[in-house]
Each structure stands twice: as structure tokens, then as C-alpha cells.
Motif scaffolding. Structure first.
Motif, PDB file in Angstrom:
ATOM      1  N   PRO A 303      30.039  25.359  38.230  1.00 12.35           N
ATOM      2  CA  PRO A 303      31.367  24.971  37.871  1.00 12.35           C
ATOM      3  C   PRO A 303      32.080  26.205  37.485  1.00 12.35           C
ATOM      4  N   LEU A 304      33.212  26.677  37.969  1.00 15.67           N
ATOM      5  CA  LEU A 304      33.934  27.618  37.290  1.00 15.67           C
ATOM      6  C   LEU A 304      35.262  27.674  37.334  1.00 15.67           C
ATOM      7  N   THR A 305      36.107  28.239  36.622  1.00 16.92           N
ATOM      8  CA  THR A 305      37.678  28.135  36.858  1.00 16.92           C
ATOM      9  C   THR A 305      38.062  29.601  36.855  1.00 16.92           C
ATOM     10  N   PHE A 306      39.439  29.782  36.738  1.00 15.11           N
ATOM     11  CA  PHE A 306      40.186  31.091  37.042  1.00 15.11           C
ATOM     12  C   PHE A 306      41.195  31.265  35.875  1.00 15.11           C
ATOM     13  N   HIS A 307      41.073  32.190  35.123  1.00 18.96           N
ATOM     14  CA  HIS A 307      42.171  32.592  34.365  1.00 18.96           C
ATOM     15  C   HIS A 307      43.140  33.566  35.081  1.00 18.96           C
ATOM     16  N   ASP A 308      44.434  33.248  35.178  1.00 17.89           N
ATOM     17  CA  ASP A 308      45.435  34.113  35.674  1.00 17.89           C
ATOM     18  C   ASP A 308      45.777  35.025  34.589  1.00 17.89           C
ATOM     19  N   PRO A 309      45.735  36.394  34.738  1.00 17.15           N
ATOM     20  CA  PRO A 309      46.359  37.364  33.994  1.00 17.15           C
ATOM     21  C   PRO A 309      47.795  36.916  34.215  1.00 17.15           C
ATOM     22  N   CYS A 310      48.416  37.103  33.056  1.00 15.31           N
ATOM     23  CA  CYS A 310      50.085  36.901  33.011  1.00 15.31           C
ATOM     24  C   CYS A 310      50.629  37.688  33.798  1.00 15.31           C
ATOM     25  N   GLN A 311      50.387  38.977  33.772  1.00 12.24           N
ATOM     26  CA  GLN A 311      51.100  40.121  34.500  1.00 12.24           C
ATOM     27  C   GLN A 311      50.882  40.138  36.236  1.00 12.24           C
ATOM     28  N   ILE A 312      49.861  39.428  36.533  1.00 12.42           N
ATOM     29  CA  ILE A 312      49.463  39.583  37.833  1.00 12.42           C
ATOM     30  C   ILE A 312      50.002  38.249  38.454  1.00 12.42           C
ATOM     31  N   ALA A 313      49.937  36.979  37.485  1.00  8.51           N
ATOM     32  CA  ALA A 313      50.330  36.038  38.262  1.00  8.51           C
ATOM     33  C   ALA A 313      51.936  35.775  37.915  1.00  8.51           C
ATOM     34  N   ARG A 314      52.204  35.167  36.699  1.00  9.47           N
ATOM     35  CA  ARG A 314      53.509  34.792  36.181  1.00  9.47           C
ATOM     36  C   ARG A 314      54.611  36.012  36.439  1.00  9.47           C
ATOM     37  N   ARG A 315      54.063  37.160  35.929  1.00  6.18           N
ATOM     38  CA  ARG A 315      54.913  38.390  36.023  1.00  6.18           C
ATOM     39  C   ARG A 315      54.735  39.235  37.114  1.00  6.18           C
ATOM     40  N   LEU A 325      40.494  33.604  47.771  1.00  2.49           N
ATOM     41  CA  LEU A 325      39.388  34.460  47.466  1.00  2.49           C
ATOM     42  C   LEU A 325      38.271  33.569  47.035  1.00  2.49           C
ATOM     43  N   LEU A 326      38.583  33.060  45.821  1.00  4.66           N
ATOM     44  CA  LEU A 326      37.649  32.233  45.074  1.00  4.66           C
ATOM     45  C   LEU A 326      37.077  31.137  45.833  1.00  4.66           C
ATOM     46  N   LYS A 327      37.970  30.468  46.592  1.00  7.44           N
ATOM     47  CA  LYS A 327      37.524  29.304  47.414  1.00  7.44           C
ATOM     48  C   LYS A 327      36.581  29.570  48.433  1.00  7.44           C
ATOM     49  N   SER A 328      36.652  31.005  48.936  1.00  6.62           N
ATOM     50  CA  SER A 328      35.781  31.356  49.879  1.00  6.62           C
ATOM     51  C   SER A 328      34.342  31.848  49.336  1.00  6.62           C
ATOM     52  N   VAL A 329      34.155  31.807  48.054  1.00  7.79           N
ATOM     53  CA  VAL A 329      32.932  32.290  47.609  1.00  7.79           C
ATOM     54  C   VAL A 329      32.318  31.309  46.402  1.00  7.79           C
ATOM     55  N   LEU A 408      36.842  39.013  39.519  1.00  6.84           N
ATOM     56  CA  LEU A 408      36.930  38.311  40.781  1.00  6.84           C
ATOM     57  C   LEU A 408      36.393  39.317  41.839  1.00  6.84           C
ATOM     58  N   THR A 409      36.757  40.624  42.048  1.00  2.00           N
ATOM     59  CA  THR A 409      36.385  41.319  43.116  1.00  2.00           C
ATOM     60  C   THR A 409      34.825  41.648  42.843  1.00  2.00           C
ATOM     61  N   GLU A 410      34.327  41.673  41.865  1.00  2.00           N
ATOM     62  CA  GLU A 410      32.737  41.701  41.797  1.00  2.00           C
ATOM     63  C   GLU A 410      32.190  40.559  42.426  1.00  2.00           C
ATOM     64  N   LEU A 411      32.709  39.403  42.090  1.00  2.00           N
ATOM     65  CA  LEU A 411      32.215  38.095  42.486  1.00  2.00           C
ATOM     66  C   LEU A 411      32.224  37.945  44.107  1.00  2.00           C
ATOM     67  N   VAL A 412      33.547  38.463  44.824  1.00  2.00           N
ATOM     68  CA  VAL A 412      33.405  38.561  46.206  1.00  2.00           C
ATOM     69  C   VAL A 412      32.613  39.500  46.763  1.00  2.00           C
ATOM     70  N   ALA A 413      32.445  40.769  46.028  1.00  3.94           N
ATOM     71  CA  ALA A 413      31.404  41.519  46.449  1.00  3.94           C
ATOM     72  C   ALA A 413      30.082  41.122  46.650  1.00  3.94           C
ATOM     73  N   GLU A 414      29.695  40.500  45.607  1.00  2.00           N
ATOM     74  CA  GLU A 414      28.273  39.778  45.675  1.00  2.00           C
ATOM     75  C   GLU A 414      28.042  39.122  46.791  1.00  2.00           C
ATOM     76  N   HIS A 415      29.124  38.206  47.272  1.00  2.00           N
ATOM     77  CA  HIS A 415      28.894  37.443  48.681  1.00  2.00           C
ATOM     78  C   HIS A 415      29.218  38.110  49.915  1.00  2.00           C
ATOM     79  N   LEU A 416      29.332  39.586  49.798  1.00  2.00           N
ATOM     80  CA  LEU A 416      29.401  40.061  51.110  1.00  2.00           C
ATOM     81  C   LEU A 416      28.293  40.075  51.931  1.00  2.00           C
TER      82      LEU A 416
END
Lengths: 421, 219, 144, 365
Positions: A303-315, A325-329, A408-416
């Protein structure tokens, strides 16, 4: 020259623009911005009300840019801003504001308070009341090329280690590559596996990419401390390198304010549009995934969740991409109640993490994120910002929480899917 | 000066003076705001921002549900008195007549008894707003003389209007004159206080929506 | 001014007769009468309502008259113009209309009493009547 | 002439009024005075006790005789007219038979005989312009006559809006320099009975009150008897329920007008007009303006002639504001431009003074 109260006041005058005048004209002192600010909600101290942090700037505007204020100043009715006040406000403007912009989302009259805090920091830094920690980080960024003092040889050492681990070669200074990748010092020093992950992903996708030995550092202390001249100098290094290599796209790393600096503020700082595009790494990954060039297999079942970095999401507007991406892995992805554009900050953005004196307050503010994580009952927290990642890890450790933080990038890379080598 | 003199003054020269100061002030303030200028944003925007900025102007009419839960009094009393002011000002027959005579626009009125009830609700919510301002630590910190002045100047027209309608305290003529004078006071201080938000909030929301929309966020 | 000849062509809309729904005050007056009857029975206090002091519509007056109806007693007192007095369908509720010599209404009351004062013979008049009658008899005796 | 030893009751009895008639008289007088029916016995008592037949002098100045016309339209010739039998109207140049020197002689005699106790009734305003030349009677200016007669009066009653508040003659631009009685007479009790004209019963009523109770009735802030001027036309109007329900006639011949809806939007001044028209009504209680389909003009209020159009709603401005607002907005733009220029220069100076911030500039020296 050195910082002085007069320079600070001049900077206040210089940054004043129509949006600020409109925002101050509209404020009805309803105090709702306080409810959106984790420094207020977690401490209950009214001085952390976002709009209150701007009081000196507001008075400069009133006294110098409105007819009534000028007349008031003439007859001695107004209280001029003093040097002592700016020193007092330093804590409010730097320690208790991460420029997360959550207040800007809830203000009923539409005031963009974070926009104003960013502007106010120009005057605060010019007046010499910026925190020591941030001044130091800024000086290192300019003199050494990185706020953490990471120099090219250190990067090269980390690259060699990753090359050894992945068996890939990491390109450096490749003329005419499609993508130029930027990094943050924190990634270089604390999460070098990010470099390896990129190598794997780009190899599978067949992307031509490169690092630049002249400009690999994406973070920008000038933005955080509020010194646009310095910020411009740091951006210029990247622009020169990217245009020198002739790349089509510059990729901002998993770092929030670096994205803001290079993507949104950069062209305005150097005074011209770029001759290349800037994308956040998550935008690039999602584009590749949608084009079928990023293929993954298997799912993380924790079970995992995603923390939105403010400057990437809101700003920054990168909200859907990390979720896709997360849902795919991951099979058990749970959303926090307030997420995406309305996420809560980790408490360390906007230079607060570089500001030693703010540490205690930052850990109190972390209770907000702690509560969010606890409410979901997850043991893994995915994020996409090296700074958030460090702050989250520190906070979780401080409150003795057994939650793992993953990029997240590393998580995606793990499932390549491992293609034929 | 008799009550009739006061009434005639308030309906004649007083109104002309108040409306003039209001018009003068609003135009001046808009000049003040727009003259500071805004640098063109050289960063490539994600979307065309005009529609999004317009949407923000409307979206901010609605509360963020989480903030609503955290600060219900601010929202409920705030909505109530704004809504009440709207009804009382724009849906009461004599007021519509005033607007019609100056601007040529008119629309159907609500029954006076209903407007009367709304006026009472408005007054109650204004009192709640004041108590909240005094007791809530955040609002108390933010508040200064101007906040209490604008509160009083907003309350007075509703109160005097209610009292005139019900023939309380003074003869109707006097009360009506006081009612009109209180509105004139409101008009006079409007451009130079936070009451100006009734106009500038559209500008602010537009800027906010524009800044966010460039980055692809609907604020 | 040529149009002046067309004056006969100007349409005239007679105002509609007052409708029963325009009788706003009648119900309130009936309530008041009920209370007044109570005070008459329990405390022997007569009272009256001055109808001309109230802003009544024609419809109000009409519906009041209809609702109260007419009872057993009616009469006219002739002194400085006629005064019409009748008991309504509700005993103890009287309708009194004072008129002047030109028969214009100069006062209109609903009186709640066992008998309106204007109908009762004034004591002084009765006393004078006895004297007058006695004098008349004395005169007759002389005549005979 | 006068029979000061006789009470009003005696006078009535003399004229063959029965005890029942007296009862009727008291009831209708109380009603006319706006007193509750229970007060009719108080009226009766006062009238049987009262023994007076005061002299009344009526002066007419800048007026149209409408007020006198109104008075003569009081219900004739019965009960109320008896009141006038009970007074001695010693001078009224419109009504009296005598004229010229004889009339003036009658006035002088009445003043002499009743000095300090007569009642002075005035209709019309007093012109002060050109030394008062705009209106004179028998060679006297209105001002001098008023001053002379008022000196010996017990009380003064200003009949009609002209006498009470200046009325039409005083309306803008007031060519004759007209003023009200109260502007001249300040050392006597002055009662105002405004209206253009006042309701006849009201004129009679206030005199009746003076006769009955020997004093002026309770007055409001404008010197008007509260019994008649205590409520607005609007408060007592039978069309009020339509106002409360928001039903308004929009023109004089629309459905609303035919249904008797409120005339507020057609300029009715009922809400700001204190008078008894809605209850006492006119022409022997037949009707009053609103009942006949026309809004109230507000004629019993000061400055009713200058209070904006008769057919524009009360809530509308009485002078146009658009022109002033546009001028003010232009002035706002001009001053705004100046402020903008100042702001630009302030900002420009700050910009000019800006020297590039380097890492050495982040700390104070």
C-alpha cells in the motif's frame, strides 16, 4: 556594496506591480489563508497567517504607491517600515513559508500570496535579513556550482559507481543530444540511483540524452532567498550549456523548486525565451509511457501513496503524470484526502530545508503530513522531489514512523522490462 | 435644518457628492493599480490562460470544502451577509427604482416582507462577523481601525434601512435621510478602504487564475 | 389641439369593484370585537371602535357588514341629522352611523354594549319630561 | 357679539340641541380630533365646563385662498359649524362682509378688546423681498401686519403649507423672499396645520381642540398637531398591503393601477408625508388622492415643491448624478494619471538605483 535597509526598501519599490497592488487592495482580512498554511494549522500561532507575513510590503505599497497613503505619510499618519521590523519579519518570510502556494488556492478574493512572498524576499535579502543558512547555500551555489558544495569530480565519481552497477554508460557533454538532463546535488549525493534509473529508462526508450559537465546542478538558491540577479546567473549557466550542446529539451530533475526556477522563472530572469524546451522528468516519462516506449512489468503490491511536491504539482502543473506512472507500477495506490493541486507541503520547500534555524518549526509543521500518512495506513511514500524526500525521511524518523520513502523515477525503473542486453 | 431639509440634501447634493467621490476614487484606484504594470511572462505557457483566468473569477465564489470545515463561521456568516446585502440592495423595490432612474435598468422586486427578513439575517450575520473578528486570534491580529470602520459603514445602511422601514427611533423622514446618508458614507469611503475589494477581487482572481493557468493549474 | 375633438374617444376603464380579498382589516376587527365582548360580559365594560380612524377599504366595510349581519333591533335617532343604529347579528355588537343634516356620514362606530347610549333616554330629559307631563296635566285640570 | 359667560354646551342648548345631540356631537368631535371613542366623555366634560367664546382673527398673505375654500367645505352647516358659532371670527378679509376701512377698524377693535387672548389664524407666506412690497393689505406689508397682530395673540395657527413652511411662494427660486409664519413669530406658541390645502376637518379640529381643552394639542417637531400628523399617509394607506407584497402600478393605466396596487413607483410621496388624508379623507369622507388613483404629492411637508418630480419614485435622486459622476470619474482619471506618473517615477528611481546583487551583497557590512 553590501546589504542594507535602504537597498531592501528600494527592492520593495522595484518589485511592486499591478498584481501586488490588486492583491493588497482586495484583502479583507478574513484570515482564511491561515487555515491553508501548515505553519498556522500545526502551531495555532496567528503570526503565521500568510497575509500577515507581507505586512511590511503592504505598508510600502500603501505609503508609496497610493494617493491616500502618500497624503497620510505627508501628514505623518502612517507608520513607516523600520529595519527592526524587517529583522522580525525574517522568520515569517523565510522560516514559516515554503512558498507552497496553498494559501493562494483558497483566498476568496483570489490573492496569490505565495507570489507576493517570493517578491518580498527580494527586498528582505537585499536588506540583509535573509537567514544565514540560506545565504551560505546561495554563496556555495555561485562559487562552487552547488548549494551543497558538490563539484564535478564528485558527480563523476557517482556516475562511475552507477555505471558499474547498471552496466550502462552515462553520456556526458554529447553534442546534439535530444535531451539534456539536470540533477540536484541531493540526488547526486543522497540518491545517485536516480542517475542509474534514468540510464535504464532512456536506454529502453531509445532516447538520446546527455549530462553537461558545465551545468549539471538544477537547484537555484537565488530563487529561494529572493535574489533574482543571482538566480539569473545560475539559470544562465544552464542556458549556455544547453544551447552550447544544441539540445532540444532540458529535463528538470525530481526537484520542485529547480523546476520552478528553470521552467517558469528562468526566461524572465535572463530576459529572453529559451531556444529549447524545459520539461520535468515526470512529464518526459509519461510521454514515453504513452508512446509505448516505456514498458514496465509487474506491480508493487505494497500500500503506497504519493506526496505531491508543491512546486511540481500546485505551482508546476504536473499532477496527472505521476499518478498515471504510479498506477502502471503499483497495485495499491491510495490518494491522500488533500492531494494534487491542494496537497500539503512537507514543510521544507522554499529554502526552509537550507535554513538551520527553522528546523524545530519545520518538524512541528511536519505533523500535518504525518497525519495524512497515518490516515491512509500506508508503509510507502512515493514522491518526486529530492528535497521533499529528505524532509519526509527526517520527519518520519523524528516521529518514529516506519514508512519508506521512494523516488518515483526509481520505482518506475525497477519495473522496466529487461530487454535483450 | 429640518428632517425634510436633511432628506432633500441627502437625495440631492449629498448623493451627487457621494457618487462623485465614489467615481473619482474608483477610477483613481484603478489607475494606481494598473499603472504599476506587470512584466510580460516569457516562460512558455502550458495553456491559453484567458478562459482559465475567467474560470477562477467564478470558482472563487465557492469555498474550498476543507477550509470551510476548518472555518465555518467565516464562510457561513460571510456568505450570509454578502448574499443578504445583495438581496437587500438589489431586490428591494425602492432600490430598483433608484437604479432604474439612474441607469435605466430594472428587474422584478421581491416582496418587502421577504427583504425585511433578509435584512434581519444580514444584520445578525454582520454581528456574528464582528464577534468572530474580535474573538478569532487570526482575525484580531489582522484587524485594524479600517476593518472596524468598514464593518460599521457596511452595517449602518442595513440598520438604518431596517429602522426606517419599521419607523423605529426617529420619524420616517429623518430615518430615511440617515439611511441615504449612511449609503453615501459607504460610497465615499469605498474606494479608499478594503471595501474596494468588491471591484478589485475580479482583478485579483484574474491574475491568480492567469498565473496558475500558465502552469497548467486551475486555481 | 385638433385632437381635442377626439376626447370622446379616450377609453375610460372604470375601476373594478373591490374584491373580497382586499378586505385586509376585517378579520383583525372581528378578533378585536371578540375580546371586547369578553370584557363586556366579565367586567361590564362597554367599548367601541371608531371605524373612521382606521384605513379601511370599501371591501373591508362591505365584508364587515356582511360578516356581522343584522339583528333584531334597528332604529333612527333624529337629532342634528339622523343617526342610524342597529344591532348586528351578534347581540351586544351595535353599528352606529352618525350623519349630519345633509346625510353625510360624520361618525361611524361599532359599539360593544348592552344598549348604545344614544338610544337610552337621558336622566335629565326624563326628569324634564315628568315636569312637562305634570305641567300638562295641571293645565288640563285648569282647562276642565 | 360675544357672550363670554356662556359655555359651548349652553350655546348648543340654546340652539335646540338635545342631550342626545350633545352626546352625538361629543362622539363625532372626539373622532374628528383623532381621540379614541372612550375620550368622548372627556370632551363632553370639557365642553360643559368651558366658558369661552374667543375672538379669532384670520390673516391672509401670499396665498391662493385655497385654505379658506377648504375651510368653507367643512361639513356644512351642522355640528362642526356650531364651533364657529361659538367663536367670534372678527376679521377674515375674504369672508367678512365689511371692507376697506371698516374691515380694518373691526380688526383694530377686536385686537383691543381681546388683547392677549385672541387666536390668530394665518394663511399664506410672508414676502420679505423689496421691503415686503410684494404683498400689502390696506397699505401695510404682510410682515408689519403679522407682527402687529401676533403681538396680542394667545396663540398663532399657520393654516396651510405656505403659512407653515413657506409653501409654493418659497419654492425655488423664491422670487418674493417668502418665509413662513414661524420664521417671523418666535415668541408665541405657533401651531402649523400644513397641507395644500389642509383637510377642512383638520382646520376645524384644531380650533375645536383649542376650544374644548383651552390649549393647543400636542405638536410634533415641525409644530404640527400629532393627532392629525402623527402617521404617514403610507402607514395608514389602504394600498399599503400591496407595497408590502411588492405589487406596484408601473403606469397610470396598467393592470396594477386598475387593481389598486401601490403607487410608490409612480412617485407617491406617502411614505414621507405626515397627514390624515388616508383616514379622514376629503369631501366629507368620500376619497383622497391615492384612492382616486394618484400618488400623494407630499403637500403637507416642507419644500414639497422642490422635493423632486411628483411622478418620480421617492428613492430616486432629486438631481441627476450621472453628469457629476462622469466629471468626477474624469477627474479621477486625471489625478490617477498623475499618481501613475509618480508611481512610475518612484519605481523607476528604485530600478535605476538597483546595482546587481551578488553573493557578497546578501549580508550586512
Amino acid at each position: 556594496m553590501s546589504a542594507s535597509f535602504e537597498r531592501g526598501m528600494a527592492a520593495f519599490r522595484e518589485v511592486m506591480d499591478s498584481p501586488i497592488a490588486s492583491f493588497f487592495s482586495s484583502c479583507v482580512h478574513c484570515g482564511l489563508c491561515a487555515e491553508a498554511c501548515l505553519f498556522y494549522t500545526e502551531t495555532g500561532d496567528p503570526k503565521y497567517t500568510p497575509i500577515h507575513k507581507l505586512d511590511p510590503l503592504k505598508r510600502v505599497w500603501q505609503q508609496e504607491y497610493t494617493l491616500l497613503g502618500r497624503l497620510g505619510a505627508l501628514v505623518g499618519l502612517s507608520k513607516p517600515v523600520t529595519e527592526k521590523e524587517l529583522e522580525q519579519w525574517s522568520e515569517l518570510v523565510y522560516d514559516s513559508c515554503t512558498l507552497c502556494g496553498r494559501c493562494s488556492m483558497v483566498c476568496p478574493v483570489g490573492n496569490d500570496i505565495a507570489y507576493m512572498v517570493r517578491k518580498m524576499r527580494e527586498g528582505m535579502s537585499a536588506a540583509g535579513v535573509a537567514p544565514e543558512g540560506m545565504i551560505g547555500a546561495t554563496q556555495r551555489a555561485v562559487t562552487l556550482g552547488s548549494p551543497m558544495g558538490v563539484k564535478l569530480p564528485a558527480l563523476q565519481a557517482q556516475i562511475r559507481a552507477q555505471e558499474a552497477e547498471t552496466g550502462l554508460s552515462i553520456p556526458m557533454d554529447v553534442q546534439g543530444a535530444d535531451y539534456m538532463v539536470l540533477l540536484s546535488s541531493m540526488e547526486v549525493m543522497n540518491f545517485p540511483e536516480y542517475i542509474g534509473a534514468l540510464g535504464k529508462i532512456f536506454r529502453q526508450a531509445g532516447v538520446s540524452w546527455t549530462l553537461s559537465s558545465k551545468a549539471f546542478e538544477a537547484t537555484n538558491s537565488g530563487i529561494q532567498i529572493g535574489a533574482s540577479d543571482i538566480a539569473a546567473e545560475l539559470v544562465q549557466r544552464i542556458v549556455d550549456a544547453a544551447e552550447g550542446l544544441g539540445v532540444k529539451t532540458v529535463i528538470s530533475p525530481e526537484c520542485g523548486h529547480a523546476f520552478t526556477a528553470i521552467r517558469w522563472e528562468g526566461p524572465n530572469l535572463i530576459g529572453r525565451p529559451y531556444r529549447f524546451e524545459v520539461k520535468h522528468i515526470l512529464e518526459v516519462l509519461e510521454e514515453l509511457r504513452q508512446a509505448g516506449r516505456l514498458r514496465t512489468q509487474g506491480c508493487d503490491e505494497r500500500p503506497l501513496t504519493f506526496h505531491d511536491p508543491c512546486q511540481i504539482a500546485r505551482r508546476g502543473g504536473v499532477i496527472e503524470q505521476p499518478r498515471n506512472l504510479l498506477k502502471s507500477v503499483a497495485s495499491d495506490f491510495r490518494e491522500m484526502e488533500e492531494h494534487g493541486a491542494m496537497n500539503w507541503c512537507c514543510g521544507g520547500g522554499g529554502g526552509v530545508s537550507a535554513n538551520d534555524r527553522a528546523e524545530e518549526l519545520r518538524l512541528v509543521a511536519f505533523k500535518r503530513k504525518k497525519g495524512q500518512v497515518e490516515a491512509l495506513g500506508v508503509d510507502t511514500l512515493v514522491t518526486a522531489c529530492a528535497n521533499c524526500r529528505i524532509i519526509l525521511e527526517e520527519g518520519l524518523e523524528h516521529y518514529n514512523m516506519d514508512v519508506e520513502v521512494v523516488g518515483l523515477t526509481e520505482l518506475v525503473a525497477e519495473h522496466l522490462i529487461e530487454d535483450d542486453k | 435644518m429640518s428632517a425634510m431639509d436633511l432628506l432633500l440634501w441627502s437625495r440631492g447634493p449629498g448623493l451627487a457628492i457621494a457618487v462623485s467621490i465614489f467615481a473619482f476614487g474608483v477610477v483613481l484606484r484603478l489607475f494606481e493599480i494598473y499603472s504599476l504594470g506587470r512584466k510580460a511572462d516569457l516562460a512558455k505557457p502550458r495553456v491559453n490562460t484567458k478562459a482559465c483566468a475567467g474560470a477562477t473569477v467564478w470558482r472563487r465564489m465557492l469555498p474550498d470544502m476543507h477550509i470551510l470545515r476548518r472555518s465555518p463561521i467565516t464562510y457561513v456568516a460571510g456568505y450570509l451577509f454578502h448574499f443578504g446585502l445583495f438581496v437587500v440592495v438589489f431586490l428591494y423595490a425602492p432600490h430598483i427604482k433608484l437604479i432604474e432612474s439612474t441607469l435605466g435598468l430594472s428587474w422584478p422586486a421581491l416582496p418587502s416582507a421577504l427583504v425585511d427578513l433578509v435584512a434581519v439575517l444580514t444584520l445578525i450575520s454582520l454581528v456574528v462577523v464582528l464577534v468572530n473578528r474580535i474573538t478569532d486570534p487570526v482575525k484580531r491580529l489582522l484587524s485594524g481601525f479600517e476593518d472596524y470602520l468598514t464593518w460599521a459603514v457596511t452595517l449602518l445602511p442595513v440598520l438604518t434601512g431596517y429602522m426606517a422601514y419599521h419607523h423605529l427611533m426617529f420619524p420616517y423622514q429623518t430615518m430615511l435621510a440617515l439611511h441615504i446618508l449612511s449609503v453615501e458614507l459607504l460610497l465615499v469611503i469605498f474606494p479608499f478602504t478594503k471595501l474596494m475589494h468588491a471591484i478589485t477581487l475580479f482583478i485579483s482572481r484574474w491574475y491568480n487564475g492567469d498565473i496558475a493557468a500558465r502552469k497548467g493549474v486551475q486555481s | 389641439m385638433a385632437k381635442l375633438n377626439d376626447i370622446a374617444a379616450i377609453p375610460i376603464h372604470p375601476m373594478a369593484l373591490p374584491k373580497a380579498e382586499h378586505a385586509y382589516q376585517a378579520p383583525a376587527i372581528l378578533q378585536q370585537l371578540l375580546a371586547m365582548l369578553g370584557r363586556l360580559i366579565e367586567h361590564d365594560e362597554p367599548d367601541s371602535i371608531d371605524l373612521r380612524a382606521l384605513p379601511l377599504t370599501e371591501a373591508d366595510m362591505q365584508s364587515l357588514r356582511e360578516l356581522l349581519g343584522e339583528g333584531e333591533v334597528s332604529g333612527v335617532v333624529t337629532t342634528y341629522g339622523p343617526s342610524q343604529v342597529f344591532e348586528t347579528g351578534y347581540s351586544g355588537v351595535w353599528w352606529v352611523t352618525h350623519m349630519n343634516d345633509d346625510e353625510e356620514v360624520i361618525g361611524e362606530f361599532i359599539e360593544v354594549t348592552y344598549c348604545p347610549e344614544i338610544l337610552v333616554s337621558p336622566q335629565d330629559d326624563v326628569r324634564e319630561a315628568r315636569e312637562a307631563l305634570r305641567a300638562r296635566l295641571l293645565q288640563n285640570q285648569l282647562d276642565y | 357679539m360675544s357672550e363670554p359667560d356662556k359655555s359651548l354646551f349652553d350655546l348648543l342648548a340654546q340652539r335646540g340641541v338635545s342631550r342626545r345631540g350633545f352626546l352625538k356631537f361629543c362622539a363625532t368631535t372626539a373622532s374628528m380630533l383623532g381621540l379614541p371613542p372612550s375620550m368622548s366623555s372627556a370632551v363632553a366634560e370639557a365642553l360643559t365646563q368651558a366658558a369661552r367664546r374667543p375672538s379669532v382673527i384670520w390673516l391672509s398673505f401670499q396665498e391662493c385662498t385655497g385654505c379658506t375654500e377648504s375651510l368653507t367645505r367643512a361639513y356644512s352647516p351642522t355640528i362642526e359649524s356650531l364651533i364657529f358659532d361659538a367663536i367670534s371670527l372678527d376679521y377674515h378679509h375674504t369672508l367678512q362682509a365689511a371692507s376697506g376701512d371698516a374691515a380694518e377698524e373691526a380688526r383694530a377693535q377686536a385686537m383691543k378688546a381681546n388683547y392677549g387672548s385672541y387666536l390668530l389664524l394665518v394663511d399664506g407666506s410672508i414676502p420679505l423681498g423689496e421691503g415686503g412690497a410684494y404683498s400689502t393689505i390696506a397699505g401695510h406689508t404682510n410682515l408689519s401686519m403679522l407682527k402687529e397682530v401676533a403681538e396680542g395673540a394667545a396663540a398663532v395657527v399657520s393654516i396651510g403649507t405656505c403659512a407653515a413652511f413657506g409653501g409654493l411662494p418659497m419654492a425655488n427660486p423664491n422670487p418674493t423672499g417668502a418665509v413662513s409664519v414661524k420664521d417671523i413669530v418666535q415668541d408665541k406658541p405657533v401651531m402649523n396645520v400644513p397641507g395644500c390645502p389642509p383637510i377642512p376637518n383638520v382646520i376645524v379640529g384644531v380650533v375645536a381642540h383649542f376650544l374644548t381643552f383651552g390649549a393647543l394639542p400636542e405638536l410634533d417637531a415641525l409644530g404640527r398637531p400629532k393627532v392629525f400628523y402623527g402617521d404617514t399617509i403610507h402607514d395608514r394607506c389602504y394600498r399599503r398591503p400591496f407595497y408590502d407584497r411588492g405589487l406596484f402600478a408601473k403606469t397610470f393605466d396598467d393592470e396594477g393601477a386598475r387593481n389598486g396596487w401601490c403607487l410608490y413607483e409612480l412617485g407617491c410621496k406617502g411614505p414621507t408625508t405626515y397627514n390624515a388624508c388616508a383616514t379622514l379623507k376629503w369631501n366629507g369622507g368620500t376619497s383622497f388622492p391615492i384612492q382616486s388613483g394618484h400618488g400623494c404629492l407630499g403637500c403637507s411637508e416642507p419644500k414639497f415643491w422642490d422635493g423632486g418630480g411628483f411622478y418620480t419614485a421617492l428613492s430616486t435622486p432629486i438631481q441627476p448624478v450621472t453628469g457629476a459622476a462622469v466629471t468626477a470619474a474624469l477627474a479621477g482619471a486625471a489625478v490617477g494619471a498623475a499618481v501613475a506618473f509618480g508611481n512610475q517615477s518612484t519605481k523607476g528611481k528604485a530600478k535605476a538605483a538597483h546595482t546587481k546583487v551578488t553573493i557578497d551583497d546578501l549580508e550586512k557590512a
